[in-house]
Motif scaffolding. Structure first.
Motif, PDB file in Angstrom:
ATOM      1  N   SER A  85       0.489   1.272 -12.194  1.00 54.94           N
ATOM      2  CA  SER A  85      -0.653   0.174 -12.474  1.00 54.94           C
ATOM      3  C   SER A  85      -0.270  -0.970 -11.752  1.00 54.94           C
ATOM      4  N   TYR A  86       0.911  -1.384 -11.889  1.00 50.92           N
ATOM      5  CA  TYR A  86       1.191  -2.947 -11.234  1.00 50.92           C
ATOM      6  C   TYR A  86       0.840  -2.611  -9.630  1.00 50.92           C
ATOM      7  N   VAL A  87       1.713  -1.756  -9.133  1.00 53.18           N
ATOM      8  CA  VAL A  87       1.405  -2.008  -7.598  1.00 53.18           C
ATOM      9  C   VAL A  87       0.055  -1.524  -7.312  1.00 53.18           C
ATOM     10  N   GLY A  88      -0.565  -0.757  -8.008  1.00 51.97           N
ATOM     11  CA  GLY A  88      -2.043  -0.233  -7.636  1.00 51.97           C
ATOM     12  C   GLY A  88      -2.882  -1.512  -7.541  1.00 51.97           C
ATOM     13  N   ASN A  89      -2.635  -2.477  -8.447  1.00 52.26           N
ATOM     14  CA  ASN A  89      -3.485  -3.642  -8.534  1.00 52.26           C
ATOM     15  C   ASN A  89      -2.895  -4.932  -7.588  1.00 52.26           C
ATOM     16  N   LEU A  90      -2.003  -4.500  -6.766  1.00 51.03           N
ATOM     17  CA  LEU A  90      -1.707  -5.572  -5.865  1.00 51.03           C
ATOM     18  C   LEU A  90      -2.458  -5.315  -4.298  1.00 51.03           C
ATOM     19  N   GLY A  91      -2.648  -6.777  -4.000  1.00 49.88           N
ATOM     20  CA  GLY A  91      -3.597  -6.701  -2.709  1.00 49.88           C
ATOM     21  C   GLY A  91      -2.519  -6.213  -1.600  1.00 49.88           C
ATOM     22  N   ALA A  92      -3.340  -6.094  -0.409  1.00 53.20           N
ATOM     23  CA  ALA A  92      -2.255  -5.945   0.630  1.00 53.20           C
ATOM     24  C   ALA A  92      -0.983  -6.827   1.011  1.00 53.20           C
ATOM     25  N   LYS A 101       0.806  -1.162   0.053  1.00 51.61           N
ATOM     26  CA  LYS A 101       0.115   0.113   0.017  1.00 51.61           C
ATOM     27  C   LYS A 101       0.788   1.135   0.035  1.00 51.61           C
ATOM     28  N   ASP A 102       2.049   1.252   0.676  1.00 59.44           N
ATOM     29  CA  ASP A 102       2.940   2.629   0.896  1.00 59.44           C
ATOM     30  C   ASP A 102       3.290   2.529  -0.455  1.00 59.44           C
ATOM     31  N   ILE A 103       3.882   1.785  -1.065  1.00 56.30           N
ATOM     32  CA  ILE A 103       4.602   1.941  -2.518  1.00 56.30           C
ATOM     33  C   ILE A 103       3.724   2.228  -3.679  1.00 56.30           C
ATOM     34  N   ALA A 104       2.366   1.738  -3.332  1.00 58.99           N
ATOM     35  CA  ALA A 104       1.406   2.249  -4.486  1.00 58.99           C
ATOM     36  C   ALA A 104       0.918   3.557  -4.367  1.00 58.99           C
ATOM     37  N   SER A 105       0.930   4.107  -3.028  1.00 60.53           N
ATOM     38  CA  SER A 105       0.434   5.483  -2.857  1.00 60.53           C
ATOM     39  C   SER A 105       1.357   6.283  -3.292  1.00 60.53           C
ATOM     40  N   ALA A 106       2.797   6.021  -2.828  1.00 64.94           N
ATOM     41  CA  ALA A 106       3.647   6.914  -3.466  1.00 64.94           C
ATOM     42  C   ALA A 106       3.980   6.983  -4.614  1.00 64.94           C
ATOM     43  N   VAL A 107       4.248   5.785  -5.440  1.00 70.17           N
ATOM     44  CA  VAL A 107       4.158   5.805  -6.925  1.00 70.17           C
ATOM     45  C   VAL A 107       2.937   6.377  -7.759  1.00 70.17           C
ATOM     46  N   GLY A 108       1.786   6.381  -7.085  1.00 67.53           N
ATOM     47  CA  GLY A 108       0.577   6.581  -7.873  1.00 67.53           C
ATOM     48  C   GLY A 108       0.684   8.279  -7.741  1.00 67.53           C
ATOM     49  N   ALA A 109       1.088   8.644  -6.433  1.00 67.26           N
ATOM     50  CA  ALA A 109       0.880  10.211  -6.318  1.00 67.26           C
ATOM     51  C   ALA A 109       2.012  11.160  -6.968  1.00 67.26           C
ATOM     52  N   ALA A 110       3.367  10.427  -6.983  1.00 66.88           N
ATOM     53  CA  ALA A 110       4.446  11.046  -7.699  1.00 66.88           C
ATOM     54  C   ALA A 110       4.253  10.842  -9.126  1.00 66.88           C
ATOM     55  N   GLY A 111       3.654   9.862  -9.503  1.00 63.03           N
ATOM     56  CA  GLY A 111       3.770   9.347 -11.038  1.00 63.03           C
ATOM     57  C   GLY A 111       2.852  10.549 -11.798  1.00 63.03           C
ATOM     58  N   LYS A 112       2.010  11.291 -11.015  1.00 64.11           N
ATOM     59  CA  LYS A 112       0.944  12.129 -11.685  1.00 64.11           C
ATOM     60  C   LYS A 112       1.618  13.043 -12.553  1.00 64.11           C
ATOM     61  N   VAL A 113       2.904  13.390 -12.069  1.00 63.27           N
ATOM     62  CA  VAL A 113       3.501  14.543 -12.958  1.00 63.27           C
ATOM     63  C   VAL A 113       4.146  14.038 -14.287  1.00 63.27           C
ATOM     64  N   VAL A 114       4.438  12.561 -14.443  1.00 65.79           N
ATOM     65  CA  VAL A 114       4.838  12.117 -15.604  1.00 65.79           C
ATOM     66  C   VAL A 114       3.994  12.669 -16.999  1.00 65.79           C
ATOM     67  N   ASN A 115       4.754  13.235 -17.710  1.00 62.87           N
ATOM     68  CA  ASN A 115       4.291  13.659 -19.227  1.00 62.87           C
ATOM     69  C   ASN A 115       4.061  12.357 -20.140  1.00 62.87           C
ATOM     70  N   ALA A 116       3.007  11.929 -20.397  1.00 64.71           N
ATOM     71  CA  ALA A 116       2.574  10.627 -21.402  1.00 64.71           C
ATOM     72  C   ALA A 116       3.333  10.702 -22.526  1.00 64.71           C
ATOM     73  N   HIS A 117       3.445  12.000 -23.038  1.00 66.74           N
ATOM     74  CA  HIS A 117       3.876  12.258 -24.666  1.00 66.74           C
ATOM     75  C   HIS A 117       5.221  12.744 -24.482  1.00 66.74           C
ATOM     76  N   THR A 118       6.134  12.425 -23.518  1.00 65.29           N
ATOM     77  CA  THR A 118       7.322  12.932 -23.425  1.00 65.29           C
ATOM     78  C   THR A 118       8.397  11.999 -24.463  1.00 65.29           C
ATOM     79  N   THR A 119       9.255  12.669 -25.029  1.00 64.08           N
ATOM     80  CA  THR A 119       9.880  12.113 -25.994  1.00 64.08           C
ATOM     81  C   THR A 119      11.378  11.678 -25.441  1.00 64.08           C
TER      82      THR A 119
END
Lengths: 371, 336
Positions: A76-83, A8-26
């Motif tokens: 997406s991977y860590v977000g789909n893991l159970g506790a 849960k800790d890693i899913a929450s941290a990666v989910g929050a930080a990853g929001k800034v990643v630009n999906a179209h970056t080259t």
């Protein structure tokens, strides 16, 4: 790098930080998040080179170091893991993740290619309550310009430090928001930073749960500003430029003023705006005999007439404003009553709360419309 | 301090210019012009690396190749956060788009202007390379005007183009233009060999590439082109020797390249006939060219004029075979 942590800790941290990643970056490395492990903590960092988000959480770090993994995929991977408990092992080219009977390998990129953040500059840092910071940001940035063509300076918010005062200012040329906060400790040199408003909003959002926020400049010339609160840090790149001398547009004196109930005034303006039509949502305010009459009209829709009781000081006045701008300002007032101060029908009006707020001093300037 | 390097072959003029500059005397915007494939963008990238190298002090050219900044320039998956490169057409962009820094193909003039208004990520210079610059509209070009008129501190704009005449005069007059000359045959051979091409193949390709690395790479990668080249050359020598070969090489797709080669061969024939010091461009056919009967000056001029005319016609809808026939007649007349 190797560590074991709670899913849960890693899913929450990666989910929050990853929001800034630009999906179209080259730039491939920018679509990854950087994981750094040391001293019983894992810090997740993501950046679009304008905003850098860092979220940390406790973990059992058996081998300190860094690794990068694809942000969206890993989130997406860590977000789909159970506790449960997750075991992570990362190298320059691969990251292996094991969680109970699930075992994944992700392609990684070398961590030393991740853009490093500059070191803290010698400029002094300052601290303020996170709640005050959030209110000041939310009560200011809406007035910044959102038109790219008007330039990055007006799209930014000015943070002005002088002694014990932190003043935040945003303007788009039609309205201006100013919020002054008194800091617990004075800063050394008076300093000014122009922070992109989108980034400032991201900073305020990310530190939502914290008590205090520590603000420090990074880089030899203070090129970036870091907002840190507990396990979260948001670093933003600053705008290079000269902020307009906003003091010039704030009238030094007024000859008329009214005090009006904020929520009743907002409701009246919203109704009147409905018939104001396309003419810049123009509503007219007529002040006479302790009464405020709000009118609007358009050929296509009809006429609006609203009457409100006010506390009037000075002579009668008729003035016109953009209803949407006025409502937006009133919505951000931390007070049951609003004070509107005028110098004449064509001079900028000042709007402020009638009671002082614990979060700081609010003040808004709004340019009137020609009737 | 680590030994500095500047791994760019050729470009002696620009090298001398930048070697004489310091960071304080450096301009704010440069236009690198020259035919495609002579190293304008490579030079610009190396210049950016030099200016962002942590070990380079006040110098403009040269980088250590080992600091963290240089490491980012050498990486395939990363880029220096203060270096932005965009190639090709630049559009104006939406007036209210909230674009990030590295938007790649979607980068617009307004993004560029916005980026120029941001402070540097790591505290040093900010360098923007707009390669093969073309502005989609005059609005896109005008959006950059404010920058070239009032450049912010610590920003360097590098533009490259093969057609400087297409850059609007208001921008061109405000940037310093540096001309890149064609690479020498030796420089091309060195570059090709460093890319793993065998020495013999590199020498042969360099002879045909007219000083352009782009062309050399295209030649190496295009066997089809090589066979076209052989077919056109064989046709040319047949015509010169009085035969009437088939014009099978002349199709809509191959006509431009074929006419260009005939022009080069005719030009080389004239050079060898008049015994001037000019280099032979079609070096791979020099033996055959030397065996030809010398060309009279007046006939040579008439032939080149006819070939220019043929090239001009080749861009119209005249059938390729007729263009080839016209060339055959011109060559035949020159020989007579």
């Amino acid at each position: 790098m190797k560590f074991t942590c709670n899913t849960k800790d890693i899913a929450s941290a990666v989910g929050a930080a990853g929001k800034v990643v630009n999906a179209h970056t080259t730039v491939p490395i920018l679509s990854n998040v950087l994981l750094t492990g040391s001293d019983g903590k894992i810090a997740i960092r993501a950046t679009d080179l304008e905003v850098t988000l860092e979220h940390a959480f406790a973990a059992d770090v058996t081998e300190p170091g860094s690794a990068t993994v694809p942000a969206k995929l890993f989130a997406s991977y860590v977000g789909n893991l159970g506790a449960g408990v997750l075991e992570f092992s990362g190298s320059a080219t691969r990251a292996s993740v094991k969680c109970e009977r699930s075992n994944y390998d992700f392609l990684a990129l070398p961590a030393d290619e991740y853009p490093p953040l500059p070191a803290a500059s010698r400029a002094e840092a300052f601290t303020l309550p996170a709640k005050v910071f959030r209110e000041a940001v939310n009560g200011t940035i809406f007035a910044a310009s959102n038109e790219e063509a008007r330039g990055a300076v007006l799209m930014g918010t000015l943070l002005e430090l002088d002694g014990q005062l932190l003043t935040m200012v945003a303007t788009d040329g039609y309205r201006l928001a100013k919020w002054t906060v008194t800091l617990e400790n004075p800063v050394g040199e008076p300093t000014k930073y122009i922070v992109p408003s989108r980034a400032l909003s991201e900073a305020a959002r990310n530190i939502a749960g914290a008590e205090h926020v520590e603000v420090a400049a990074l880089g030899a010339q203070g090129n970036q500003l870091r907002f840190a609160a507990g396990d979260v840090a948001v670093t933003v790149r600053l705008v290079d430029g000269q902020y307009p001398n906003y003091g010039q547009v704030i009238p030094a004196k007024f000859d008329r003023s009214i005090t009006v109930g904020t929520s009743a005034f907002i409701a009246a303006l919203r109704r009147a705006e409905l018939v104001a039509g396309d003419r810049a949502s123009m509503v007219k305010l007529a002040v006479t005999n302790q009464t405020l009459v709000v009118t609007a009209s358009s050929e296509g829709t009809g006429n609006a007439y609203e009457e409100l009781e006010v506390e009037q000081h000075g002579e009668d006045l008729t003035i016109a404003f953009n209803a949407r701008y006025l409502v937006e300002i009133l919505n951000h007032l931390e007070s049951s009553h609003a004070v509107l101060e005028f110098l004449g029908p064509l001079s900028p009006a000042v709007i402020r709360p009638s009671e002082a707020s614990a979060a700081g001093n609010q003040m808004y300037v709004l340019m009137p419309l020609r009737q | 301090m680590t030994d500095r390097q500047f791994a760019v072959l050729g470009a002696e003029g620009p090298k001398a210019y930048f070697a004489s500059r310091t960071r304080r005397t450096l301009g704010h915007a440069y236009l690198f012009s020259g035919v495609p494939g002579v190293g304008k963008k490579t030079f610009a990238r190396r210049l950016a690396q030099s200016l962002l190298c942590a070990e380079n002090g006040d110098r403009v050219l040269g980088y250590c190749g080992s600091c963290a900044s240089c490491h980012l320039f050498e990486s395939a998956s990363a880029t220096h956060p203060d270096f932005l490169e965009h190639n090709g057409t630049l559009k104006i962009g939406d007036s209210d788009g909230a674009m990030g820094f590295h938007e790649g193909e979607d980068l617009t003039s307004r993004d560029v202007v916005r980026q120029l208004m941001m402070r540097s990520y790591s505290g040093g210079m900010r360098i923007l390379l707009l390669g093969d610059i073309e502005f989609a509209t005059h609005h896109a070009a005008n959006a950059l005007l404010k920058f070239v008129e009032e450049p912010p501190q610590g920003v360097l704009l590098l533009l490259t183009t093969a057609t400087p005449g297409k850059i609007i005069s208001t921008i061109r007059s405000r940037v310093s233009e540096l001309r890149f000359s064609s690479l020498t045959r030796n420089e091309l051979v060195q570059i090709l060999c460093s890319e793993g091409v065998s020495s013999d193949e590199a020498t042969l390709t360099a002879a045909m590439a007219h000083g352009s690395l782009l062309k050399a790479r295209a030649l190496l990668g295009a066997e089809q082109e090589a066979s076209l080249r052989s077919a056109v050359a064989a046709w040319f020598f047949d015509v010169v020797e009085g035969r009437t070969p088939e014009t099978g090489w002349a199709t809509r797709e191959t006509l431009d390249e074929g006419v260009e080669l005939v022009r080069t061969l005719a030009r080389d024939w004239m050079v060898l006939s008049t015994q001037t010091q000019s280099p032979v461009l079609a070096g791979d056919f020099i033996t055959r060219l030397r065996e030809l009967r010398p060309l009279q000056s007046s006939a040579a001029i008439a032939l080149l004029a006819s070939l220019d005319e043929a090239r001009s016609i080749s861009t119209t809808n005249v059938p390729p075979a007729m263009v080839a026939e016209r060339i055959r007649m011109a060559v035949y007349s020159a020989v007579r």
